[in-house]
Design a protein around this motif. Structure first.
Motif, PDB file in Angstrom:
ATOM      1  N   ILE A   1       0.849  -1.177   0.000  1.00  0.00           N
ATOM      2  CA  ILE A   1       0.000   0.000   0.000  1.00  0.00           C
ATOM      3  C   ILE A   1       0.887   1.229   0.000  1.00  0.00           C
ATOM      4  O   ILE A   1       1.861   1.301   0.768  1.00  0.00           O
TER       5      ILE A   1
ATOM      6  N   VAL B   1      -1.217  -0.694  -4.248  1.00  0.00           N
ATOM      7  CA  VAL B   1      -2.594  -0.296  -3.953  1.00  0.00           C
ATOM      8  C   VAL B   1      -2.518   1.093  -3.330  1.00  0.00           C
ATOM      9  O   VAL B   1      -1.815   1.291  -2.329  1.00  0.00           O
TER      10      VAL B   1
ATOM     11  N   ALA C   1      -3.621   4.591  -1.407  1.00  0.00           N
ATOM     12  CA  ALA C   1      -4.451   5.061  -0.298  1.00  0.00           C
ATOM     13  C   ALA C   1      -4.254   6.560  -0.131  1.00  0.00           C
ATOM     14  O   ALA C   1      -3.247   7.124  -0.579  1.00  0.00           O
TER      15      ALA C   1
ATOM     16  N   PHE D   1      -6.254   3.350   4.218  1.00  0.00           N
ATOM     17  CA  PHE D   1      -5.171   2.376   4.378  1.00  0.00           C
ATOM     18  C   PHE D   1      -5.730   1.075   4.958  1.00  0.00           C
ATOM     19  O   PHE D   1      -5.355  -0.019   4.525  1.00  0.00           O
TER      20      PHE D   1
ATOM     21  N   ALA E   1      -7.486  -0.907   2.368  1.00  0.00           N
ATOM     22  CA  ALA E   1      -6.614  -1.426   1.310  1.00  0.00           C
ATOM     23  C   ALA E   1      -5.892  -2.708   1.709  1.00  0.00           C
ATOM     24  O   ALA E   1      -5.338  -3.399   0.848  1.00  0.00           O
TER      25      ALA E   1
ATOM     26  N   THR F   1      -1.015  -8.161   1.280  1.00  0.00           N
ATOM     27  CA  THR F   1      -0.298  -6.933   1.650  1.00  0.00           C
ATOM     28  C   THR F   1       0.958  -7.269   2.435  1.00  0.00           C
ATOM     29  O   THR F   1       0.905  -7.986   3.436  1.00  0.00           O
TER      30      THR F   1
ATOM     31  N   ILE G   1       3.545  -1.052   3.909  1.00  0.00           N
ATOM     32  CA  ILE G   1       2.903   0.244   3.661  1.00  0.00           C
ATOM     33  C   ILE G   1       4.013   1.262   3.455  1.00  0.00           C
ATOM     34  O   ILE G   1       4.992   1.288   4.207  1.00  0.00           O
TER      35      ILE G   1
END
Length: 426
Positions: free
Chosen positions: A106, A131, A133, A141, A144, A149, A152
């Protein structure tokens, strides 16, 4: 020295460095060599097997680079660091340790345009999927997160708009998801913000910008906070599983709270090869020595310039978190009390054409694609750094058609304001 912990300015000058033991040279020498002599066959074998630390080949490590790594790790409050050829190289090496083909990460939508392009297009060839955010909506977040995942990614101060990201809030999301938080701290530098203090697990920089500070050397760096458990749930096999190229060593077990930095060196830098030149490491080290002095001047100048622009009739709006009425001012007070950085944007009432025209009329500001120089810099992102994005994506990233980005240097603020005044008047 006593048991007292050195202050930031002391670390900026001294961390990682000692007089050269052979010559007594006080400045860190440039070890301009490709390779290093082994003591004997056993010594060579122990180095290649990760059973001893030492120098093998400058693509993997170099004594000049090692001082730079230790210094930035100390300034950021990390356990270890790895210097590489550029900020983009740092992002590739970091994510190579975390993602397998088909995995996701993310990323905050407000990022440097080059990072948006790298994440959206270049990483597709590795099978890594981004992805997006919204850093202004923390719940985006949370929404997502999926089982795929693995990380981040955010910027502490976002490029180009200079907006401040709520690191602690996003760190909470990362902890809940069981993934590391990566923070690009390029625009803030550790002088303004130390992301590890607010929950970051990995910090990356383009050393080319404020840390080097003089626009003369490319470089990037990865800082390991030593805070993440890489063994959890088998999510990160590069760190938790036996490495066949190193006789079955599990990096997380062997190296503990600096295992990620080791993985980046021996699995990323060694095989991908984006090594930092020792000469560039020397130049960046020299720049870091004056980082506290420069960053404060950058911030003081930026606030003065932003205040001037906010009152100019040709300017529609100014996005600078250091202004009291800016939407990010409260976050700036929390995360960056010494200053809101030196990179920000403003919008012109004349739109796209006015932005293109302005950059051609400025005389003291240099029109180029960089930030973090001693010199003041200007660019029109919509026609340059963010030109690969469609109009909607440009606006979402803070680089709409009417936006101009400034990187404020350390000149006299009166001269910067005078240059902007004549260009806006023209």
């Amino acid at each position: 020295m006593s048991d007292r912990l050195p202050g930031f300015s002391t670390l900026a000058v001294h961390a990682g460095a000692q007089p050269d033991p052979t010559t007594g040279a006080r400045a860190t020498p440039i070890y301009q060599t490709t390779s290093f002599v082994f003591n004997d066959a056993d010594h060579a074998a122990s180095l290649f097997g990760l059973q001893a630390f030492g120098n093998i080949y400058t693509r993997i490590g170099n004594p000049t680079n090692a001082v730079l790594e230790e210094r930035v790790a100390a300034l950021e409050g990390g356990t270890a660091a790895l210097a590489v050829a550029s900020g983009h190289a740092a992002q590739v090496v970091v994510l190579q340790q975390l993602l397998q083909p088909g995995d996701e990460f993310i990323a905050a939508r407000k990022l440097y345009g080059g990072s948006i392009n790298q994440f959206t297009h270049a990483f597709k060839s590795f099978g890594w999927n981004v992805v997006w955010a919204d850093p202004d909506d923390i719940s985006s977040f949370e929404r997502a997160v999926t089982p795929r995942t693995k990380a981040i990614f955010i910027e502490s101060i976002a490029n180009p708009a200079g907006s401040i990201t709520d690191i602690e809030a996003i760190s909470t999301v990362a902890r809940k998801a069981g993934v590391p938080l990566i923070v690009d701290n390029t625009l803030a530098s550790p002088y303004l913000i130390r992301p590890i203090d607010h929950g970051a697990d990995i910090v990356v920089h383009s050393l080319t910008k404020f840390l080097g500070g003089h626009g003369n050397s490319l470089g990037g760096i990865i800082v390991d906070a030593g805070t993440f458990d890489w063994s959890m749930g088998g999510k990160y096999p590069m760190l938790s599983e036996p490495r066949p190229e190193y006789h079955g060593i599990r990096l997380q077990e062997t190296f503990g709270n600096f295992a990620f930095a080791i993985a980046c060196r021996v699995l990323g830098l060694r095989d991908l090869g984006p090594a930092l030149s020792p000469f560039n490491a020397f130049m960046i080290l020299t720049g870091i020595e004056t980082l506290p002095l420069r960053m404060q001047k950058h911030c003081d100048n930026a606030k003065a310039v932003a205040e001037f622009l906010a009152g100019h009739p040709a300017v529609a709006s100014v996005s600078y978190a250091g202004l009291p009425n800016d939407k990010y001012n409260q976050l700036a007070r929390k995360y960056a009390p010494k200053g809101a950085g030196a990179v920000f944007t403003f919008s012109l009432k004349g739109g796209y054409d006015a932005g293109v025209s302005l950059v051609s009329k400025l005389q003291l500001f240099s029109h180029l694609a960089n930030v973090g120089d001693t010199r003041s810099l200007v660019i029109h992102p919509a026609s340059t750094t963010h030109s690969q994005l469609d109009d909607a994506a440009k606006v979402k990233s803070g680089a709409g058609p009417d936006v101009v980005r400034l990187s404020i240097g350390i000149e006299d603020k009166e001269d910067l304001i005078a240059d902007l005044e004549q260009a806006l008047g023209a």
